[in-house]
Motif scaffolding. Structure first.
Motif, PDB file in Angstrom:
ATOM      1  N   PHE A 368       0.834  -1.220   0.000  1.00 46.14           N
ATOM      2  CA  PHE A 368       0.000   0.000   0.000  1.00 46.14           C
ATOM      3  C   PHE A 368       0.860   1.258   0.000  1.00 46.14           C
ATOM      4  N   VAL A 369       1.997   1.216   0.701  1.00 50.16           N
ATOM      5  CA  VAL A 369       2.883   2.385   0.697  1.00 50.16           C
ATOM      6  C   VAL A 369       3.473   2.599  -0.692  1.00 50.16           C
ATOM      7  N   ALA A 370       3.856   1.515  -1.369  1.00 49.14           N
ATOM      8  CA  ALA A 370       4.436   1.654  -2.701  1.00 49.14           C
ATOM      9  C   ALA A 370       3.406   2.100  -3.722  1.00 49.14           C
ATOM     10  N   GLU A 371       2.163   1.617  -3.601  1.00 49.83           N
ATOM     11  CA  GLU A 371       1.127   1.983  -4.562  1.00 49.83           C
ATOM     12  C   GLU A 371       0.570   3.390  -4.315  1.00 49.83           C
ATOM     13  N   LYS A 372       0.754   3.901  -3.092  1.00 46.31           N
ATOM     14  CA  LYS A 372       0.276   5.246  -2.738  1.00 46.31           C
ATOM     15  C   LYS A 372      -1.233   5.393  -2.966  1.00 46.31           C
ATOM     16  N   LYS A 373      -1.952   4.367  -2.526  1.00 50.06           N
ATOM     17  CA  LYS A 373      -3.407   4.381  -2.675  1.00 50.06           C
ATOM     18  C   LYS A 373      -4.043   3.972  -1.350  1.00 50.06           C
ATOM     19  N   GLN A 374      -5.286   4.384  -1.158  1.00 52.08           N
ATOM     20  CA  GLN A 374      -6.025   4.039   0.043  1.00 52.08           C
ATOM     21  C   GLN A 374      -6.688   2.660  -0.064  1.00 52.08           C
ATOM     22  N   ALA A 375      -6.948   2.227  -1.303  1.00 51.91           N
ATOM     23  CA  ALA A 375      -7.619   0.943  -1.522  1.00 51.91           C
ATOM     24  C   ALA A 375      -7.083   0.317  -2.801  1.00 51.91           C
ATOM     25  N   VAL A 413      -7.535  -3.709   8.482  1.00 47.88           N
ATOM     26  CA  VAL A 413      -7.810  -4.168   7.106  1.00 47.88           C
ATOM     27  C   VAL A 413      -9.318  -4.353   6.976  1.00 47.88           C
ATOM     28  N   SER A 414      -9.859  -3.854   5.887  1.00 46.73           N
ATOM     29  CA  SER A 414     -11.293  -4.045   5.605  1.00 46.73           C
ATOM     30  C   SER A 414     -11.460  -4.404   4.138  1.00 46.73           C
ATOM     31  N   THR A 422     -13.965  -6.413  -5.796  1.00 47.06           N
ATOM     32  CA  THR A 422     -13.743  -6.460  -4.346  1.00 47.06           C
ATOM     33  C   THR A 422     -12.474  -5.677  -4.041  1.00 47.06           C
ATOM     34  N   TYR A 423     -12.586  -4.739  -3.088  1.00 52.16           N
ATOM     35  CA  TYR A 423     -11.477  -3.847  -2.764  1.00 52.16           C
ATOM     36  C   TYR A 423     -10.984  -4.131  -1.349  1.00 52.16           C
ATOM     37  N   VAL A 424      -9.678  -3.928  -1.162  1.00 54.82           N
ATOM     38  CA  VAL A 424      -9.028  -4.069   0.134  1.00 54.82           C
ATOM     39  C   VAL A 424      -8.572  -2.681   0.565  1.00 54.82           C
ATOM     40  N   LYS A 425      -8.970  -2.291   1.784  1.00 52.67           N
ATOM     41  CA  LYS A 425      -8.610  -0.973   2.314  1.00 52.67           C
ATOM     42  C   LYS A 425      -7.757  -1.162   3.557  1.00 52.67           C
ATOM     43  N   LEU A 426      -6.698  -0.360   3.696  1.00 51.95           N
ATOM     44  CA  LEU A 426      -5.741  -0.504   4.781  1.00 51.95           C
ATOM     45  C   LEU A 426      -5.542   0.832   5.475  1.00 51.95           C
TER      46      LEU A 426
END
Length: 449
Positions: A368-375, A413-414, A422-426
């Motif tokens: 998630f840090v590398a992708e710079k996205k919320q989901a 994690v949600s 289907t999305y994963v949010k961190l």
């Protein structure tokens, strides 16, 4: 010609080896070993030169004298048998010793050959079965193996000694050991009994169950000898105790096989004396009477040897430790081991997943840090984690781990299903050390349940 001359000179130099000088401070053991090496080298040279070399038997005896350790290792089983269970790539469970698995394969071969002969209405002799099993397994098959099969599965075959059976290399008047599969009346086909493939499979499963039950009895005795003793119900047992060495289970005692009827032979001095009463000289009768008396006294005077179990002694490293504390520690360890031995496959799978989660949590946060996205979509998150995880894992398995993470840490994690994706949010703001500690604690709690 120059090359040949040079080669000959090199060979002469190799033959004229210099004598190894032994330093003054060398031990007597090393000196004796070097002397043996020199003597063996001298014998080899004499044998090559043909000048009074030693015979093969003498060389063999010399080798035995120089290698006493090899003689001691002859009785020990090979390593692939002693550590057979450690080399299995299957999940830990109620594994069988190597010798039991070989016996199970022998029973399968015997059943296969006996089934073919029985369905063809041929008389099943041990000689035919023995040759067939040895051809199939490339292992020696003897009567003791048949006795072990009879011990494990007593109702598998009826064994008899019969004669007047035509067989190559044997007289018709000779007795032969015959086998007959034990079948039920409902297994008849066209009015006669038939050993079908499904029945062969049932018999093989029954034989394996009996082998496992034998190992369970030894395992039960092992648990009873522990300190403190452990009692695990057999129906809940899913794996052996970690310190129970499966491959050291003793061999199965072969059952007594039928023997050919013996003629009336005299085997003891008492039988000879009673049969030849009045036919021998007084001196011979007295000698036989003394021999019978000595034999009876020797049989009655043999003491019964019993092995008493040695009590468990406290290690010297634990001296000074409270006995009450030791008992509590041992009871807690016994409880953990009992939970381990009664754990089913589903629990084992969940514990394995929980043990992987701390490392996966760090990888997921880095993704998630590398992708710079919320989901991220579930597919992208699983693919990125699969590329970074140390083990090769299918996307479906990786998704199961992510859903378990969301189940244990819903505040971190949600997972959200939006339309077709289907999305994963961190939550990247939480401390990763606390997250890892919570996951490790959950894994330890699952192991103790």
């Amino acid at each position: 010609q120059e090359d040949v001359a040079e080669l000959r000179s090199r060979l002469r130099g190799m033959k004229l080896l210099p004598r190894v000088t032994v330093p003054a401070g060398t031990s007597a053991d090393l000196r004796s070993r070097l002397e043996r090496v020199r003597q063996l080298e001298l014998r080899v040279r004499q044998r090559r030169a043909g000048s009074g070399g030693t015979s093969g038997a003498q060389l063999h005896s010399d080798t035995e004298e120089t290698a006493p350790a090899a003689e001691a290792g002859i009785e020990k089983a090979p390593a692939y048998q002693r550590f057979h269970t450690l080399a299995q790539d299957v999940p830990p469970g109620l594994t069988l010793p190597y010798k039991f698995r070989v016996l199970a394969e022998m029973f399968r071969s015997v059943d296969t050959i006996a089934g073919m002969l029985f369905n063809r209405s041929e008389t099943i002799t041990f000689a035919k079965v023995k040759q067939g099993v040895q051809d199939m397994m490339r292992k020696q098959f003897e009567e003791r193996h048949m006795g072990q099969i009879k011990t494990v599965y007593p109702t598998s075959y009826k064994l008899r000694q019969e004669k007047n059976i035509p067989s190559f290399g044997m007289k018709k008047s000779d007795y032969q050991l015959t086998l007959e599969p034990v079948l039920e009346e409902e297994e008849k086909v066209d009015g006669r009994l038939h050993l079908s493939a499904s029945r062969l499979l049932e018999r093989r499963k029954e034989f394996n169950r009996n082998l496992v039950n034998i190992v369970k009895q030894h395992h039960k005795a092992f648990l009873a000898a522990l300190s403190p003793p452990m009692v695990v119900p057999e129906e809940k047992l899913t794996r052996w105790h970690p310190r129970f060495n499966v491959d050291e289970v003793p061999n199965i005692i072969p059952a007594e096989l039928p023997r050919p009827p013996q003629e009336d032979r005299l085997t003891t001095a008492q039988e000879v004396l009673s049969r030849a009463q009045g036919m021998l000289s007084p001196k011979m009768e007295k000698a036989l009477a003394n021999l019978a008396l000595r034999t009876a006294e020797a049989g009655a005077g043999e003491p019964a040897v019993s092995k008493a179990p040695t009590p468990a002694s406290t290690s010297s490293a634990l001296k000074g430790v409270s006995q009450d504390l030791l008992e509590r520690i041992r009871a807690k360890e016994a409880q953990k081991l009992q939970a381990l031995m009664t754990r089913d496959a589903q629990q084992e799978r969940r514990i394995g997943m929980l043990q992987r989660l701390p490392a996966m949590a760090r990888i997921l946060r880095n993704v998630f840090v590398a992708e710079k996205k919320q989901a991220l979509t579930m597919e992208v998150a699983c693919a990125r984690m699969g590329d970074s995880y140390e083990e090769q894992m299918p996307l479906g398995e990786m998704e199961k781990h992510l859903r378990l993470l969301a189940e244990l840490l819903p505040d971190w994690v949600s997972i959200h299903a939006i339309r077709m994706d289907t999305y994963v949010k961190l939550d990247k703001g939480q401390d990763l050390g606390i997250i890892t500690e919570r996951l490790t604690k959950a894994a330890k709690e699952a192991e103790t349940l």
